[in-house]
Design a protein around this motif. Structure first.
Motif, mmCIF file in Angstrom:
data_model
loop_
_atom_site.group_PDB
_atom_site.id
_atom_site.type_symbol
_atom_site.label_atom_id
_atom_site.label_comp_id
_atom_site.label_asym_id
_atom_site.label_seq_id
_atom_site.Cartn_x
_atom_site.Cartn_y
_atom_site.Cartn_z
ATOM 1 N N LEU A 10 0.831 -1.206 0.000
ATOM 2 C CA LEU A 10 0.000 0.000 0.000
ATOM 3 C C LEU A 10 0.866 1.256 0.000
ATOM 4 N N LYS A 11 1.945 1.221 0.761
ATOM 5 C CA LYS A 11 2.861 2.367 0.793
ATOM 6 C C LYS A 11 3.430 2.631 -0.605
ATOM 7 N N VAL B 8 0.745 4.084 -2.948
ATOM 8 C CA VAL B 8 0.531 5.501 -2.647
ATOM 9 C C VAL B 8 1.697 6.328 -3.190
ATOM 10 N N GLU C 226 -4.550 6.816 -3.236
ATOM 11 C CA GLU C 226 -4.443 7.967 -2.350
ATOM 12 C C GLU C 226 -4.897 7.532 -0.964
ATOM 13 N N ARG C 227 -4.159 7.929 0.026
ATOM 14 C CA ARG C 227 -4.480 7.600 1.414
ATOM 15 C C ARG C 227 -5.340 8.729 1.975
ATOM 16 N N ASN D 125 -7.179 5.202 7.965
ATOM 17 C CA ASN D 125 -7.130 5.650 6.576
ATOM 18 C C ASN D 125 -7.744 4.617 5.654
ATOM 19 N N GLU D 126 -8.245 5.117 4.540
ATOM 20 C CA GLU D 126 -8.668 4.237 3.454
ATOM 21 C C GLU D 126 -7.772 4.537 2.267
ATOM 22 N N TYR D 127 -7.769 3.638 1.320
ATOM 23 C CA TYR D 127 -6.915 3.740 0.138
ATOM 24 C C TYR D 127 -7.814 3.774 -1.083
#
Length: 173
Positions: free
Chosen positions: A58-59, A62, A68-69, A79-81
């Motif tokens: 996920l990092k 992003v 987008e976080r 947070n959602e992604y």
């Protein structure tokens, strides 16, 4: 994955794309995002991925601008992604990969198909040239050529440059 990139690959769009989305979990995370998943626990539960691997993937997504976080809860912060425009632009790629996988199976073996939401009918995705509408899977009709920003090494690999491609006779299969 950067260690696999050779110096000559830095200008190759395929090599640079694979650097961003060529990892197993990345494609599966994007697939889940297209299906509406946005939260860490949703991705983890659906994929059975470890917390550390999911965090890393996920990092990267992003950092690469594909997700987008966004905070959805303040206490504690959660947070959602969410897919960005760049991330959403990969949907045809994911669809094409799934279609290729299904093409090797009989209809009875397919666990996931693409349907037209209006008719409910199964569709068979193909990649076509936006100008002519012709299918791009004919390896004799379409070839790569060096583009305007190509290095000497790329021009040597693809001697049919962008200038000469327009003047070249049409190839047919």
């Amino acid at each position: 994955m950067a260690s696999r990139i050779r110096a000559e690959d830095f200008e190759c769009p395929l090599s640079t794309t694979v650097q961003h989305v060529g990892e197993w979990w990345t494609l599966l995370l994007l697939h889940d995002a297209f299906d509406g998943y946005t939260r860490f626990d949703q991705f983890q539960e659906n994929l059975g991925i470890s917390t550390s691997m999911l965090t890393a993937r996920l990092k990267t997504l992003v950092a690469d601008g594909l997700l987008e976080r966004r905070p959805y809860q303040t206490n504690p912060v959660r947070n959602e992604y969410v897919l960005t425009d760049l991330g959403r632009s990969l949907r045809p790629v994911i669809i094409t990969l799934a279609a290729w996988g299904n093409s090797r199976l009989t209809p009875e073996q397919r666990s996931m198909i693409l349907i037209d939401t209006t008719s409910g009918e199964e569709v068979e995705p193909v990649v076509v040239d936006a100008t002519s509408g012709r299918r791009l899977d004919d390896s004799h009709a379409y070839v790569f050529a060096a583009g305007p920003a190509a290095s000497p090494a790329m021009r040597a690999r693809y001697p049919l440059s962008d200038e000469t491609a327009a003047d070249a006779p049409a190839r047919t299969s």
